[in-house]
Each structure stands twice: as structure tokens, then as C-alpha cells.
Enzyme design. Structure first.
Site, PDB file in Angstrom:
ATOM      1  N   ASP A 494      30.716   8.885  28.798  1.00 52.08           N
ATOM      2  CA  ASP A 494      29.483   8.957  28.238  1.00 52.08           C
ATOM      3  C   ASP A 494      28.939  10.483  28.250  1.00 52.08           C
ATOM      4  O   ASP A 494      27.797  10.710  27.468  1.00 52.08           O
ATOM      5  CB  ASP A 494      28.776   8.668  29.759  1.00 52.08           C
TER       6      ASP A 494
HETATM    7  C1  NOJ Z   1      30.526   6.058  34.786  1.00 50.07           C
HETATM    8  C2  NOJ Z   1      29.649   4.915  33.961  1.00 50.07           C
HETATM    9  O1  NOJ Z   1      29.381   4.000  34.820  1.00 50.07           O
HETATM   10  C3  NOJ Z   1      30.697   4.224  32.792  1.00 50.07           C
HETATM   11  O2  NOJ Z   1      30.147   3.353  32.231  1.00 50.07           O
HETATM   12  C4  NOJ Z   1      31.402   5.273  32.033  1.00 50.07           C
HETATM   13  O3  NOJ Z   1      32.345   4.854  31.363  1.00 50.07           O
HETATM   14  C5  NOJ Z   1      32.018   6.563  33.092  1.00 50.07           C
HETATM   15  N1  NOJ Z   1      31.234   6.967  33.756  1.00 50.07           N
HETATM   16  C6  NOJ Z   1      32.859   7.660  32.127  1.00 50.07           C
HETATM   17  O4  NOJ Z   1      31.962   8.484  31.672  1.00 50.07           O
END
Ligand code: NOJ
Length: 806
Positions: A494
Site C-alpha cells: 500500500d
Molecule cells: C496491510 C494491508 O491490510 C494489506 O492490504 C497490505 O497488502 C499490506 N498492509 C501491505 O502494504
């Protein structure tokens, strides 16, 4: 310093020192009704949605010693006054002789001894019921008789959880409580915001006479709230004021005189915190659960439902810490992530900013397809319903309103408003469901796409198969300068938010994996034409990746909009990313030589004794052109931290390459059940995977945070069961293809699969990692290593021998 121990026989972790470094929690019930209970009895309960229908006011940001959502006070009559204390330690913090919090399957049981009283309280939500029960037993363990009162207390929040925080004008004017006296001194206290009075109430009640009650926090704490939760002045009077709050901060405190307990004598008290459309609608349920036998039965039903859930796979390996995770704690965490997505924990606080994540829940489904197939299918349908007709997907949605959004992308309107990976996960999730269940009819089910017309009707519909095909078609058409998928706002990571036009290798690999899954499915369906089309698409992307993304000793992770790579030796920060290596193997894109080199680079540059870092070196300073990753100091979270979700992918990649020793070493180094003796560094619960651990660039290397709601749960379970133990559901049956540490003599597993039970024994006489040479099913030799799906309800004995082919 240890805070407790594992009790594998009772399937519990037992906390014996309540001063844990952070709150350790457990989940009760489901998103339908339930929430989290911490080890000192605080509880955050909601029904259907923690943002829009929250019941208790649990403020995670308050210090650990503070009252949160609910507690139990006991009062011993002493001379003319009282000794008031909580057997939960918080909020009165009295010195105890014994403290145990049993973190069980769907329940918390707190046992404590202080001031001559033993209190044993089990908190749980009976399966499918809209009520939190507190089964309280108080025993006089002193030599003298003792006169005891019990005062359970809950504090309510406005159901709109964020409004409770942001609007201190409207909320307090609307909150109201009303008491209903019943026969035999019983009492129900109802609570609601005024506008919901006629449609939905919360209630708190018990199964013993209540002599007085309090619904106004100010009166309970006393002295205009200069009385405290640690020493509520209201409990210094013989009775509470029995005031029905017309506004303000609503609580429900019920004073029960339990009388004088002779030495050894005990009393039992059961409380219920529930929600119903009206008190009349609640009455039957309230009456039923006042019966202690019904409470015992409910606890037995809860245990039986967990037994059913866990019986899907039970393993016996040479590693007790692995067994502990595989047989109890890892599937329990998968259950939790499946039900709560990333919505409600002590870290994702459920105020509406998250909801159900599309990619998160798609991956969570993969952890429970075997044990909760019907529920998995329902969630898949919901997810498919927020996929756009374009094939891309919305990032998240609210489970009650089904309102979907683009998530954090909305905060950066200058960047693309979609995540390039979301929709591709649904291909993996649906295929996992199909391979587990054989429910191929699901593919023909018609599910509307997300877009609605003015009349609220769907603008487009399509079969599940159509949804999957739309997903890969979207990515095939959404490519940048190198012919690689565009990044969008972000991919799985993200926090790397590059300029529009940037390309993502992660999305390329996920697309590759999705194409392999689709081709496998279509071959099974007999559609050889479609299967070979997707394999051709796979070859096409594989060629592009290998033409531009090999950096010499590993694969790069991104290309920025101007074509510069990220995750390359040419970068000062973010030179190498774990996912770019592991997923090059998972996608089938890496050539054998590059696969080995890439995974060795990962090992050399990213592995630490606490797990594999997501990337290195970390960025050291905020840079809007890189995005969220640079908001973290080096070593934290995605910026060079050990992001646990990505660790199982390295385990899977090593297993696919036949390197069982390294796959297992990667598994062990992040197994929380092996961290109990290092807990003062780790700090989080040793019975669940955390999302992140600070990396070695950070001074607090090894410190975990964001426990419970992480994709690590599903992927660690898949990595261990399908790739190390090698029990892989396929369309044709259960393939057994282990990749073991060579030292292992073998292992046993009892696995339910499509209506039959397989008692599997794997022997490893030559001490190798990989390769099945012989398999016998019910004593008969079988060609290959796929056990057919018998579907006969019977148990079958499967003997597997590993070895070098003759
Ligand atoms: C936490 C998020 O919930 C998930 O969707 C994401 O892939 C990871 N962070 C990595 O950024």
C-alpha cells in the site's frame, strides 16, 4: 520475563502476569455480534459493524491500566465500609495472589485470587447469539465467612463510533437508559440513543436479584467524575442511585448482594450484554440464558464448533511449536481474519476507515476454504459484488451498507484511484475454494458487478467465471511502457505510491499466478482452448518480465513513471524487495537459474533472525514522490521492516524450489509460539502472528505490532500445510507433495477433504527434502501422488514414502 505459557491440552494460552507489554486480546463471537476481549477483561463489542453499531466504549488509546468497555467489581463488607476491587486486575490494580487469563477458542477465562476470594469468569458469545455472556463464579477460599457484593459494569458508546468521539454536543443529548424490574428482583437495563429507541436497544441483565443499579457514569464515579474507575465513589454507598439516565455518558452497573459465603462456599452469577430490536423481542433469549444449564450447554456448543473447525486438519510433526500453531492457534487466527478482515483490532480500530478489504478478505478466504466452505463461498460472492465490470475491484467496503470505496487512494487525488492487485486475488481465492470443495457449479453463479444505475439496480452482471476472466483481462489491458501492469495507486504494498505511469512487478507476478490458476481450472473443465490462451498470456508477460526486470542478482520491484527501476542495485534505498523475488517463483516467471539466484539474494540481503525484511535499505526521510513508505523511519513496517505477510511467500518459493531446510528455517524464525521466552522484545501475543516486526535498521529490532488481523495468518497456514507438509487440494484430489527439512523422519496428518478423512503418514527414510516415490492408499499402491476424492464419509489410510526415484 515470561507472561504465561501454552496449555496445548486445553488449547489455551494462559497469561499469568497481567502486566503484559501491550494488551493481549482474544476474539469472541463474530462480526454479526462479538468483538474483542482483552486479558484484563476489557471488551469492545459490536453487532454487524464496529463503526455503525458499536456497543461498548473501548478506547484503545487509553493507558493499559484504564477501564475499557466493561469490568467486574467485587465488594467485601468490612467493618462499616467496603473493600472494592476488580478480580480482572484492571481498573483497581489490587495486588493479587493468583492471576490467570486463559485465552481459549472463542472465550476468555479470567481466574484470580485476592482478599480471600477466588473469582473464575468465562466471557463468551454463544454461537450465533446476539449476547456476550459473563459466567462468574465466586468462591470464599479464606477461613472466615465473607459478605460479598458483585457489580458488573459496562460503558456504552453511541453506535456511530466516530460520532461518539467527534460530536460531544449531539451524542450526550441522545443517550438514554431505562430499567425494567422483573419478578424475583431480576432487572434488565435497556440503553439506546433516542432515535433508535423503537427499533434497536442494547441491554444488560443478570440471573440474580439486583438491589440497585446505576446508568449514569458521573453518578457512579462520583464527585463530578473526580472519582475514578479505580475507586468509584458510587460503590462506597450501600446502594447505587437507581437513576435512569436521560442523557450523558451511559453505563449499566448492577449491584448484586451475594450474601455471606462460608469458607469454601461459592456463588454463580451470569450476566448478559445483548442487542435486540426491542425488549419484548429479547425476553425469550434473556430468560433462556439466565438458566445456568443453558449457559453450560452454550459453552459446550462453542467447544464443539471449534472442535469441528479444527478437526479439518490436525498434524503431528517433529516440531511441537509448529504443531501448536497448525493445530490450534494459526487456524484460529485464520478464523478471526476471515470474520473481521482488517476492521477491528487494537490497531485497526473500526471507526469506518477500513471495513472489509477486497484483497485482504480474498486472501483470508484461502485460509478457511477447507474448514468453513459455505461461509467462504458467501464472502466470495460479496467480494465479487464489489468488482467492477471493467474487471478491476473496489478496495474495501462496509459490511452493513455494502458501500465501497477506493481506500487510502482517495487521500491522493493526484494519483490513480485504484489498486492494481485487488481484483487478481479473487482469481486465487475462487480457485482455492473450487479445488478444496469441487463445487464447480459456483462458476456458473451469476453475480452483479459493482456499478449501479440510478434505480439502484446493477448495470452489469456476469457468472463467477466471467468475473475471473474480467479480472485478468483488466490487467492485460492496463500496462505501461515496459508492457508491465501499471501500479495504480499501489499494489499489495500500500505504501509505495509512485507517479501515474509507474509499473508494478508484483502485479505482473500476481497476474502470472492468476493465469496459471485459470489455465489449470479451464483444463479441468475441458476448455483446452481457453486454457492455452491464458498460458500464452502467461508466456507473453514472462518474456516481458525477464527482458526488463532482471537486475543481475535479483528482480526489480517497480519501474517509476520515467522508467527508472526501484528495487535495483542502482537505488540508494529500496535496493531489493522480498516480494519481487518470492513472487517471481510463485508466478512461474523466474527461470530456474534466476529463481535460485533471486532467492539467495533475498536470503543474503533481507533475512534476519526475526524474519525476512520486506526491503532494504529503508528510506530515510519523507518523499511524496515515493509515498507512504517514506512516512516510516528505516526499519519500520513496509520501510525495511519485517512485514510478516510476505514471509510465507518466501517459504512457499523455497518449497517450490525444493529447498526444505530453508523453507522450514523461515517458518520457525517467525513462529510466534517459539517467541515465548523472548517476549520482552517481541511484546505482542505469542499465540498469533503480528503484521510487523521492527527490522534491524531500527533500534528496537524484533518488536512486534499489529497482531491478529494480518494476511500472515492465511499465508502462514497455506505455506505450512500445502508447501512444507505438501497437502495440496487439486481438482483431481489431494496431492501430497511435501518439502521437508531433511532431518525430519516424517510426519502424520489427519485431513478432511471433500467428505472423507485421510489419515496420512509420510515417511522420510532417506532424509531428503523433496520427492515422493511411493504412495499406498488403504494398503493399495497408487500411481503418482494424488489421493482421489473418495467423498464416502469414511477414513482412508494414506502411506507416503519420500525418496530418490530408483
Ligand atoms: C496491510 C494491508 O491490510 C494489506 O492490504 C497490505 O497488502 C499490506 N498492509 C501491505 O502494504
Amino acid at each position: 520475563m515470561e507472561y504465561g505459557y501454552f496449555d496445548d491440552r486445553c488449547r489455551e494460552y494462559v497469561i499469568t502476569n497481567p502486566r503484559t507489554p501491550v494488551k493481549w486480546i482474544n476474539y469472541v463471537g463474530t462480526l454479526g455480534f462479538g468483538g474483542l476481549v482483552d486479558h484484563t477483561g476489557g471488551a469492545l463489542i459490536c453487532a454487524g459493524d464496529p463503526a455503525l453499531n458499536r456497543i461498548t466504549r473501548y478506547l484503545a488509546l487509553l493507558p493499559a491500566s484504564e477501564f475499557k468497555g466493561q469490568t467486574l467489581y467485587l465488594r467485601i463488607h468490612k467493618g462499616g465500609g467496603y473493600r472494592v476491587f476488580s478480580p480482572f486486575f484492571v481498573p483497581t490494580l489490587d495486588p493479587y495472589d493468583r492471576f490467570e487469563c486463559h485465552v481459549g477458542l472463542g472465550y476468555m477465562r479470567i481466574v484470580s485470587e485476592l482478599y480471600g476470594l477466588r473469582t473464575d469468569v468465562t466471557l463468551f458469545v454463544p454461537p450465533g447469539e446476539p449476547r456476550l455472556l459473563q459466567d462468574i463464579r465466586i468462591t470464599n477460599i479464606a477461613r472466615q465467612p465473607v459478605q460479598v457484593d458483585a457489580v458488573p459494569v459496562v460503558e456504552y458508546t453511541h453506535p456511530d463510533a466516530l460520532k461518539q468521539i467527534t460530536n460531544a454536543d449531539w451524542v450526550p443529548q441522545t443517550m438514554q437508559s431505562k430499567a425494567y424490574a422483573e419478578a424475583h428482583g431480576l432487572l434488565v437495563v435497556a440503553q439506546y440513543p433516542f432515535m433508535l429507541r423503537d427499533v434497536r436497544i442494547n441491554y444488560f441483565t443478570s440471573n440474580r436479584p439486583v438491589s440497585s443499579f446505576e446508568t449514569d457514569r458521573r453518578r457512579f464515579l462520583g464527585d463530578n467524575e473526580y472519582g475514578t474507575w479505580a475507586c468509584p465513589l458510587g460503590l462506597q454507598a450501600a446502594e447505587l442511585s437507581s437513576y435512569e439516565a436521560l442523557r450523558g455518558d451511559n453505563i449499566a452497573a448492577l449491584l448484586h448482594h451475594l450474601g455471606t459465603l462460608a469458607p469454601g462456599e461459592a456463588r454463580r452469577l451470569v450476566t448478559q450484554l445483548g442487542q435486540a430490536p426491542s425488549l419484548d423481542a429479547a425476553r425469550a433469549g434473556i430468560a433462556a440464558y439466565r438458566d445456568e444449564a443453558r449457559v453450560d450447554q452454550a459453552l459446550a456448543e462453542l467447544a464443539a464448533s471449534w472442535e469441528r473447525y479444527l478437526s479439518c486438519l490436525q498434524a503431528e510433526t517433529p516440531d511441537p511449536a509448529m504443531d501448536r500453531m497448525l493445530n490450534i492457534h494459526n487456524p484460529r487466527q485464520c478464523h478471526t481474519t476471515f470474520h473481521w478482515s482488517r476492521y477491528l483490532s487494537l490497531y485497526q480500530t473500526g471507526y469506518g476507515e477500513r471495513g472489509i478489504g477486497f484483497r485482504d478478505s480474498a486472501q483470508d478466504v484461502m485460509g478457511v476454504v477447507a474448514s468453513l466452505p459455505e461461509e467462504a463461498r458467501r464472502l466470495l460472492q460479496q467480494l465479487l459484488g464489489v468488482q467492477s465490470a471493467s474487471g478491476a475491484a473496489m478496495h474495501q467496503f462496509n459490511p452493513l451498507t455494502m458501500e465501497a470505496s477506493v481506500g487510502d487512494a482517495a487521500e491522493r487525488p493526484d494519483l490513480p484511484q485504484y489498486y492494481s492487485d485487488d481484483h487478481l486475488w479473487i482469481v486465487l481465492a475462487v480457485c482455492a475454494y473450487l479445488k478444496e470443495t469441487g463445487d464447480l457449479a459456483f462458476l456458473d453463479q451469476v453475480v452483479p458487478y459493482h456499478e449501479r444505475g440510478r434505480d439502484g439496480r446493477p448495470l452489469a452482471i456476469g457468472s463467477v467465471r466471467h468475473h475471473l476472466e474480467a479480472a485478468v483481462e483488466f490487467t492485460r489491458g492496463d500496462v505501461g511502457a515496459h508492457g508491465l501492469p501499471l501500479l495504480g495507486f499501489a499494489d499489495w504494498n500500500d505504501t509505495v505510491n509512485l507517479r501515474a505511469g509507474a509499473e508494478s512487478l508484483f502485479t505482473a507476478h500476481l497476474y502470472g499466478r492468476a493465469l496459471l490458476e485459470l489455465a489449470d481450472l479451464l483444463r479441468h473443465l475441458g476448455d483446452a482452448g481457453a486454457a492455452s490462451k491464458y498460458l500464452a498470456w502467461h508466456d507473453e508477460m514472462k518474456a516481458r518480465v525477464n527482458a526488463c526486470a532482471w537486475d543481475g542478482a535479483w528482480y526489480v520491484r517497480y519501474f517509476d513513471a520515467d522508467g527508472t527501476p526501484l528495487g535495483s542495485r542502482t537505488n540508494a534505498q529500496g535496493q531489493i524487495y522480498a516480494n519481487a523475488q518470492s513472487w517471481a517463483v510463485l508466478s512461474g516467471f523466474a527461470t530456474p537459474e534466476r529463481a535460485r539466484l533471486a532467492m539467495d539474494s533475498l536470503y543474503e540481503r533481507l533475512n534476519t533472525p526475526c524474519g525476512i525484511k520486506l526491503s532494504t535499505p529503508g528510506f530515510n526521510g519523507f518523499d511524496p514522490a515515493r509515498g507512504g513508505i517514506t512516512t516510516y523511519p528505516p526499519g519500520a513496517k513496509e520501510n525495511g521492516g519485517i512485514f510478516l505477510h510476505a514471509n510465507p511467500w518466501a517459504i512457499i518459493a523455497e518449497a517450490l524450489l525444493g529447498n526444505g531446510d530453508r523453507a522450514y528455517a523461515y517458518y520457525c524464525q517467525v513462529n510466534p509460539a517459539a517467541k515465548n521466552d523472548r517476549i520482552d522484545t517481541f511484546e505482542c501475543e505469542p499465540y498469533v502472528y503480528p503484521q510487523n516486526i521492527l527490522g534491524d535498521e531500527h533500534p528496537q529490532f524484533g518488536l512486534a505490532r499489529n497482531s491478529w488481523l494480518t494476511g500472515t495468518a492465511s499465508w502462514a497456514y497455506q505455506a505450512a500445510t500445502q508447501y512444507i507438509l505438501g497437502l495440496q487440494p487439486t481438482y483431481a484430489g489431494l496431492r501430497i507433495d511435501p518439502c521437508l527439512p531433511a532431518a525430519w523422519d516424517g510426519f502424520r496428518v489427519r485431513r478432511q477433504f471433500r467428505g472423507a478423512v485421510y489419515e496420512i503418514e509420510v515417511a522420510n527414510p532417506q532424509h531428503i527434502s523433496y520427492g515422493v516415490v511411493r504412495m499406498r492408499v488403504d494398503g493399495h499402491p497408487v500411481q503418482g501422488n494424488v489421493v482421489p476424492a473418495f467423498g464416502d464419509g469414511a477414513a482412508h489410510h494414506v502411506e507416503v514414502t519420500m525418496g530418490h526415484p530408483a
